[in-house]
Design a protein around this motif. Sequence first.
Motif, PDB file in Angstrom:
ATOM      1  N   GLY A  11      11.739 -12.982  -1.452  1.00  0.00           N
ATOM      2  CA  GLY A  11      12.546 -11.889  -0.935  1.00  0.00           C
ATOM      3  C   GLY A  11      13.627 -12.464  -0.038  1.00  0.00           C
ATOM      4  N   LEU A  12      14.880 -12.100  -0.313  1.00  0.00           N
ATOM      5  CA  LEU A  12      16.001 -12.725   0.383  1.00  0.00           C
ATOM      6  C   LEU A  12      16.652 -11.839   1.436  1.00  0.00           C
ATOM      7  N   ASP A  13      16.454 -10.514   1.324  1.00  0.00           N
ATOM      8  CA  ASP A  13      17.071  -9.610   2.295  1.00  0.00           C
ATOM      9  C   ASP A  13      16.353  -8.267   2.246  1.00  0.00           C
ATOM     10  N   LYS A  14      16.874  -7.273   2.967  1.00  0.00           N
ATOM     11  CA  LYS A  14      16.218  -5.968   3.070  1.00  0.00           C
ATOM     12  C   LYS A  14      16.170  -5.203   1.755  1.00  0.00           C
ATOM     13  N   ASN A  15      16.916  -5.660   0.768  1.00  0.00           N
ATOM     14  CA  ASN A  15      16.919  -5.020  -0.539  1.00  0.00           C
ATOM     15  C   ASN A  15      16.002  -5.746  -1.521  1.00  0.00           C
ATOM     16  N   ALA A  16      14.999  -6.448  -1.008  1.00  0.00           N
ATOM     17  CA  ALA A  16      14.175  -7.326  -1.843  1.00  0.00           C
ATOM     18  C   ALA A  16      13.222  -6.589  -2.767  1.00  0.00           C
ATOM     19  N   ILE A  17      12.881  -5.320  -2.479  1.00  0.00           N
ATOM     20  CA  ILE A  17      11.967  -4.603  -3.367  1.00  0.00           C
ATOM     21  C   ILE A  17      12.649  -4.409  -4.721  1.00  0.00           C
ATOM     22  N   GLY A  18      12.086  -5.039  -5.749  1.00  0.00           N
ATOM     23  CA  GLY A  18      12.677  -5.001  -7.078  1.00  0.00           C
ATOM     24  C   GLY A  18      13.732  -6.048  -7.317  1.00  0.00           C
ATOM     25  N   VAL A  35      -6.640 -26.584   2.565  1.00  0.00           N
ATOM     26  CA  VAL A  35      -7.065 -26.376   1.183  1.00  0.00           C
ATOM     27  C   VAL A  35      -5.837 -25.936   0.401  1.00  0.00           C
ATOM     28  N   GLU A  36      -5.674 -26.497  -0.786  1.00  0.00           N
ATOM     29  CA  GLU A  36      -4.573 -26.082  -1.655  1.00  0.00           C
ATOM     30  C   GLU A  36      -5.164 -25.328  -2.839  1.00  0.00           C
ATOM     31  N   ILE A  37      -4.578 -24.164  -3.118  1.00  0.00           N
ATOM     32  CA  ILE A  37      -5.113 -23.272  -4.148  1.00  0.00           C
ATOM     33  C   ILE A  37      -4.097 -23.097  -5.269  1.00  0.00           C
ATOM     34  N   LYS A  38      -4.545 -23.291  -6.493  1.00  0.00           N
ATOM     35  CA  LYS A  38      -3.753 -22.896  -7.657  1.00  0.00           C
ATOM     36  C   LYS A  38      -4.026 -21.418  -7.893  1.00  0.00           C
ATOM     37  N   ILE A  39      -3.031 -20.593  -7.655  1.00  0.00           N
ATOM     38  CA  ILE A  39      -3.218 -19.140  -7.632  1.00  0.00           C
ATOM     39  C   ILE A  39      -3.373 -18.591  -9.050  1.00  0.00           C
ATOM     40  N   THR A  40      -4.429 -17.837  -9.258  1.00  0.00           N
ATOM     41  CA  THR A  40      -4.609 -17.132 -10.533  1.00  0.00           C
ATOM     42  C   THR A  40      -4.321 -15.645 -10.381  1.00  0.00           C
ATOM     43  N   HIS A  41      -4.624 -15.079  -9.197  1.00  0.00           N
ATOM     44  CA  HIS A  41      -4.457 -13.642  -8.978  1.00  0.00           C
ATOM     45  C   HIS A  41      -3.944 -13.390  -7.564  1.00  0.00           C
ATOM     46  N   SER A  42      -3.033 -12.423  -7.449  1.00  0.00           N
ATOM     47  CA  SER A  42      -2.511 -12.028  -6.140  1.00  0.00           C
ATOM     48  C   SER A  42      -2.353 -10.513  -6.117  1.00  0.00           C
ATOM     49  N   GLY A  43      -3.133  -9.850  -5.274  1.00  0.00           N
ATOM     50  CA  GLY A  43      -3.043  -8.405  -5.159  1.00  0.00           C
ATOM     51  C   GLY A  43      -1.748  -7.986  -4.474  1.00  0.00           C
ATOM     52  N   ILE A  44      -1.294  -6.785  -4.809  1.00  0.00           N
ATOM     53  CA  ILE A  44      -0.100  -6.218  -4.182  1.00  0.00           C
ATOM     54  C   ILE A  44      -0.541  -5.183  -3.161  1.00  0.00           C
ATOM     55  N   CYS A  45      -0.098  -5.381  -1.920  1.00  0.00           N
ATOM     56  CA  CYS A  45      -0.489  -4.530  -0.797  1.00  0.00           C
ATOM     57  C   CYS A  45       0.742  -3.803  -0.268  1.00  0.00           C
ATOM     58  N   ALA A  46       0.543  -2.623   0.313  1.00  0.00           N
ATOM     59  CA  ALA A  46       1.663  -1.903   0.929  1.00  0.00           C
ATOM     60  C   ALA A  46       2.344  -2.739   2.004  1.00  0.00           C
ATOM     61  N   GLU A 338       8.953  -5.325 -10.989  1.00  0.00           N
ATOM     62  CA  GLU A 338       8.628  -3.999 -11.507  1.00  0.00           C
ATOM     63  C   GLU A 338       7.382  -3.433 -10.826  1.00  0.00           C
ATOM     64  N   ALA A 339       6.399  -4.297 -10.576  1.00  0.00           N
ATOM     65  CA  ALA A 339       5.138  -3.838  -9.986  1.00  0.00           C
ATOM     66  C   ALA A 339       5.327  -3.325  -8.560  1.00  0.00           C
ATOM     67  N   VAL A 340       6.121  -4.017  -7.749  1.00  0.00           N
ATOM     68  CA  VAL A 340       6.305  -3.535  -6.374  1.00  0.00           C
ATOM     69  C   VAL A 340       7.071  -2.220  -6.368  1.00  0.00           C
ATOM     70  N   LYS A 341       7.996  -2.045  -7.304  1.00  0.00           N
ATOM     71  CA  LYS A 341       8.694  -0.763  -7.394  1.00  0.00           C
ATOM     72  C   LYS A 341       7.734   0.346  -7.817  1.00  0.00           C
ATOM     73  N   ASP A 342       6.847   0.039  -8.746  1.00  0.00           N
ATOM     74  CA  ASP A 342       5.866   1.036  -9.183  1.00  0.00           C
ATOM     75  C   ASP A 342       4.926   1.415  -8.049  1.00  0.00           C
ATOM     76  N   LEU A 343       4.542   0.429  -7.221  1.00  0.00           N
ATOM     77  CA  LEU A 343       3.706   0.740  -6.069  1.00  0.00           C
ATOM     78  C   LEU A 343       4.454   1.649  -5.100  1.00  0.00           C
ATOM     79  N   GLU A 344       5.703   1.335  -4.839  1.00  0.00           N
ATOM     80  CA  GLU A 344       6.504   2.156  -3.928  1.00  0.00           C
ATOM     81  C   GLU A 344       6.627   3.593  -4.437  1.00  0.00           C
ATOM     82  N   ASN A 345       6.626   3.758  -5.750  1.00  0.00           N
ATOM     83  CA  ASN A 345       6.752   5.079  -6.352  1.00  0.00           C
ATOM     84  C   ASN A 345       5.408   5.770  -6.569  1.00  0.00           C
ATOM     85  N   GLY A 346       4.329   5.175  -6.039  1.00  0.00           N
ATOM     86  CA  GLY A 346       3.028   5.829  -6.076  1.00  0.00           C
ATOM     87  C   GLY A 346       2.325   5.801  -7.410  1.00  0.00           C
TER      88      GLY A 346
END
Length: 357
Positions: A11-18, A35-46, A338-346
């Motif tokens: 995210g680079l600025d205040k318009n970063a959602i989407g 510890v270094e983790i190779k990420i397989t899953h990351s949940g999206i939180c408000a 797309e996912a963060v926009k969908d979360l924002e839209n409920g």
Amino acid sequence: MGQDKFQGWMGLDKNAIGNMKWQEFEPKPWAEDDVEIKITHSGICASDLHTLRSGWGETDYPVVVGHEIVGEAVRVGKDVPTGIKVGDRVGVGAQSGACHNQKGDCEACADGMEHVCKYSTDTFNSNWPDGSKAYGGYANFWRGKYSFVTKIPEAIPSDEAAPMLCGGITAFHPLVQHNAGPETRVGIVGLGGLGHFGVLGASKALKCKKVVVISRSSTKKADAMKMGATDFIATDEDKDWADKHAGTLDIIVSTVSSHKMPLEGYLQLLARKGVYVHVGAPEDKMPAFNMFSLIPKRASIQGSQTGSPRDIKEMLDLFAKTGVHTWNQNRPMKEANEAVKDLENGKARYRYVLCNE
């Protein structure tokens, strides 16, 4: 050896959602208690949305959000004493570091409450003690201190475990704090990502006597009952809801972030010595209320956030034992915008989880 550079959605600025950009970034310098983790899953939180748009104050851009991280430990420092080894399935939640009372004046760490340490390092939009930036889980790798890295029980799939590391513990911890159990009557305000954890935790993990979902409309009532709720209050559809249900709840966990909530009505639902715990984090001030909503019955209002590493481990173990399963929708990491926009839209039902290919 670990990676010198990671890649993630920046995210680079205040318009970063989407509008996040997939870019290279430099992780914290390697230390032998990391510890270094190779990420397989990351949940999206408000919290990701609030941070991307600077809703809680000016964000330190550039930022990689995501603090519900699960993956494989691919590098473990020689000073890591917790039994974590290369190849283990592990996770990290909203917090990545604390002073553990090394500063001497941190009463939280001295009391085993590292999650409210005054010198804590958040998983993103924060800085490590050496000054390097902390980056989150919308990425291919994560690196940080071992003390907030948790092993994931075998019984919990990675995509279900990820949102438990922030959303799960945030909604569940207040119930444990207030000794919720088979004789407890619980209300959960809001059936979103946080609220669904409150319902699952109260009904299936703690076997509470009564679990009531409180929402504006009844559109999610069927889902609430499938999750284990025993009753449902739709505040916009029943004008007498506060009077009808007055004094019937011992604990209310409010997960909503709206500053327009009917707070005084919620407080009316509390029984004698009842407690209202707010875990949602509005960007605006809470509404006013009459103190006589509390005084005659010795009721109280509290706030709560996440939990300590021990709290998270205990929750995961209990959820594994009692078969609590997250209601989540998996999305490819490449669809993060797309996912963060969908979360924002409920649209989430009820947690989005980004999955690396």
